[in-house]
Design a protein around this motif. Sequence first.
Motif, PDB file in Angstrom:
ATOM      1  N   UNK A  13       0.832  -1.206   0.000  1.00 50.13           N
ATOM      2  CA  UNK A  13       0.000   0.000   0.000  1.00 50.13           C
ATOM      3  C   UNK A  13       0.864   1.253   0.000  1.00 50.13           C
ATOM      4  N   UNK A  14       1.934   1.233   0.784  1.00 47.91           N
ATOM      5  CA  UNK A  14       2.842   2.367   0.862  1.00 47.91           C
ATOM      6  C   UNK A  14       3.480   2.658  -0.502  1.00 47.91           C
ATOM      7  N   UNK A  15       3.936   1.627  -1.195  1.00 51.76           N
ATOM      8  CA  UNK A  15       4.597   1.815  -2.485  1.00 51.76           C
ATOM      9  C   UNK A  15       3.623   2.329  -3.540  1.00 51.76           C
ATOM     10  N   UNK A  16       2.391   1.888  -3.483  1.00 48.61           N
ATOM     11  CA  UNK A  16       1.406   2.389  -4.437  1.00 48.61           C
ATOM     12  C   UNK A  16       1.045   3.844  -4.155  1.00 48.61           C
ATOM     13  N   UNK A  17       0.986   4.234  -2.879  1.00 49.56           N
ATOM     14  CA  UNK A  17       0.771   5.648  -2.557  1.00 49.56           C
ATOM     15  C   UNK A  17       1.943   6.485  -3.031  1.00 49.56           C
ATOM     16  N   UNK A  18       3.137   5.947  -2.861  1.00 54.18           N
ATOM     17  CA  UNK A  18       4.332   6.636  -3.326  1.00 54.18           C
ATOM     18  C   UNK A  18       4.278   6.858  -4.837  1.00 54.18           C
ATOM     19  N   UNK A  19       3.833   5.850  -5.571  1.00 56.63           N
ATOM     20  CA  UNK A  19       3.720   5.978  -7.024  1.00 56.63           C
ATOM     21  C   UNK A  19       2.756   7.107  -7.381  1.00 56.63           C
ATOM     22  N   UNK A  20       1.617   7.152  -6.718  1.00 54.48           N
ATOM     23  CA  UNK A  20       0.611   8.184  -7.021  1.00 54.48           C
ATOM     24  C   UNK A  20       1.148   9.587  -6.729  1.00 54.48           C
ATOM     25  N   UNK A  21       1.827   9.756  -5.584  1.00 58.42           N
ATOM     26  CA  UNK A  21       2.392  11.062  -5.225  1.00 58.42           C
ATOM     27  C   UNK A  21       3.467  11.464  -6.221  1.00 58.42           C
TER      28      UNK A  21
END
Length: 317
Positions: A149-157
């Motif tokens: 979840x953290x890595x996917x949020x990072x991708x979006x940001x």
Amino acid sequence: MVIAMGEARPLREKRQHGDFLFPVNIYETSLEKGAQVPLYYHWHPEVELFFITAGGLSFQVEGEQLLLEAGDVLLIRPNALHGSHDCLKESLRFRAAVFDYHFLAGIENDRIEQEYLRPLLLGEKSRFFLMSQKDGTEEKKAEMEALFSLLNRLFDVFQKKEKGYELLTRAWLLEAMYVLLRYGGEETGRVRSSEGRSRLIRDIVRFVEVHYAEKLRLGDLAAQLSMSEGYLCRFFRKNFRMTFVEYVQRFRLQKAARLLLETDDPVGKIALDVGFGSGNYFTTEFGKYYHTTPQKYRKGQNNEEICQYQEGKEEKK
């Protein structure tokens, strides 16, 4: 045929990840069922976090075969040879965060760098660390889900690039390192290394890269490496998931695709330059591999997805 096999670690990619002041980048690639994964064997001095958001594929790191599924996160340490030659049985989408070690390490030899980042990201006992959905304990599954979840949020940001996104990029990558450490990144995977196999892969790829435009037989490669054809045949099927002939054909097609985009040479000349005997045969094989004609590919149709992640993943000349 003569090729110098003693070159130090060929197959370094050309792409620069980020810039001097912000040495990090994040990529996403989507491929349809039946496509050939465009992750040819390569290495780079940066750390890579590779994670699959849909589908699955066979992936190799330093000759170690891994079966990755949606939700898996793979940490690839600097200079590790990695890639995939898988032909997809289902659609695939993956993301990758690639960053310079010093982007996170900051001041050398402080406690964070010495005790945590150096062992995790530069550890000599293993070239990679895998967090898999198949790992059994509930605690590890929870950590796995949190990291994903953290890595996917990072991708979006990172994609939005709003003011201050650089701060979150560093902060969340450090948090990802914390989760990896808790998961056991310093301990598991210590035996996952096969230097002899990875050296042979480098020698094979380098041989084809030099001689692809010539008439090549498996016997030529076997003679160069002082190995039996039978052993190399088995090695190819296990590590490249195809025959030597198929690998050479695909390498020629990939070279041709790049020439179509980077030059104005006629299709017939490109076909001959990469080792095809005739333009008609080249057009037929190109269509099987890229699902379009060379002419349409040159005009930009159907090739954006193929080149998105792979651009520049060839040996630096």
